[in-house]
Design a protein around this motif. Structure first.
Motif, short mmCIF file in Angstrom:
data_model
loop_
_atom_site.label_atom_id
_atom_site.label_comp_id
_atom_site.label_asym_id
_atom_site.label_seq_id
_atom_site.Cartn_x
_atom_site.Cartn_y
_atom_site.Cartn_z
N ARG A 7 -27.50 0.89 4.10
CA ARG A 7 -28.74 1.06 3.63
C ARG A 7 -29.47 2.31 4.07
O ARG A 7 -29.25 2.61 5.42
N ALA A 58 -33.55 -2.74 -4.64
CA ALA A 58 -34.08 -1.98 -3.48
C ALA A 58 -34.77 -3.21 -2.81
O ALA A 58 -35.21 -4.11 -3.26
N LEU A 78 -35.85 0.53 0.83
CA LEU A 78 -34.48 0.63 1.28
C LEU A 78 -33.49 0.37 0.01
O LEU A 78 -33.55 -0.44 -0.76
N LYS A 108 -29.41 1.19 -1.26
CA LYS A 108 -27.96 1.21 -0.89
C LYS A 108 -27.45 2.64 -0.68
O LYS A 108 -28.15 3.51 -1.49
#
Length: 141
Positions: free
Chosen positions: A54, A86, A102, A104
Motif C-alpha cells: 500500500r 482505499a 491508502l 494499492k
C-alpha cells in the motif's frame, strides 16, 4: 468534679475527630470517583508504518460519507468510470478538500491520471451501468 469536666472535653474532642475523619474520607473517595469518571482513556498509538503493498497518497475529492479514520472507502471517478478501494488516513489539511488515503501500489498511478474523485462508503456491488454497444434508434411521432 474534675472527672466531669474531663469527660465533657473528651466527648467534644471525639465528635470533632470523627467529623474530620469523615470529611477526609469523603474527599478521598470523591477524588477517586471523579478521577475515574473524567480521566481520558489512553489513545491507541497508531503505527506510522504502511501496510505492505500500500502507498499513501493525497487527492482532491468530494467526501460523500461521514469521516472516520481508517475507514474503508471507494474512490470513484465518474468521467473515466474507474472505481478503486482505499482506506481514509487523515482529515483534509486544507479547506479545499485534499484527503490522505491508502491505496494499492498498482492502482496509485491510475489515480494520478484523473481528477474529480468522489469518496463513497465501501459497497461491494457498486458498478457503472454498461453502455450499449451499437446503434439505438428512437422513433417519435
Amino acid at each position: 468534679m474534675i472527672s466531669k469536666t474531663a469527660g465533657t472535653f473528651l466527648k467534644k474532642n471525639t465528635k470533632t475527630k470523627i467529623w474530620w475523619i469523615k470529611l477526609g474520607m469523603a474527599l478521598i473517595f470523591s477524588n477517586i470517583f471523579f478521577f475515574a469518571l473524567f480521566s481520558n482513556d489512553p489513545k491507541p498509538i497508531t503505527s506510522l508504518t504502511l501496510p505492505p503493498g500500500r502507498v499513501e497518497i493525497q487527492l482532491h475529492g468530494e467526501l460523500l460519507t461521514p469521516y472516520e479514520a481508517q475507514k474503508k472507502i471507494l474512490l470513484v471517478n465518474r468521467n473515466s468510470k474507474k472505481i478503486f478501494s482505499a482506506i481514509l488516513r487523515q482529515e483534509p489539511i486544507d479547506p479545499t478538500g485534499r484527503y490522505t488515503v491508502l491505496v494499492k501500489e498498482e492502482e496509485a498511478a491510475q489515480i494520478f491520471e484523473h481528477v474529480s474523485w468522489q469518496i463513497l462508503p465501501f459497497i461491494k456491488t457498486l458498478s457503472f451501468a454498461s453502455s450499449s454497444k451499437g446503434e439505438s434508434h428512437e422513433i417519435r411521432y
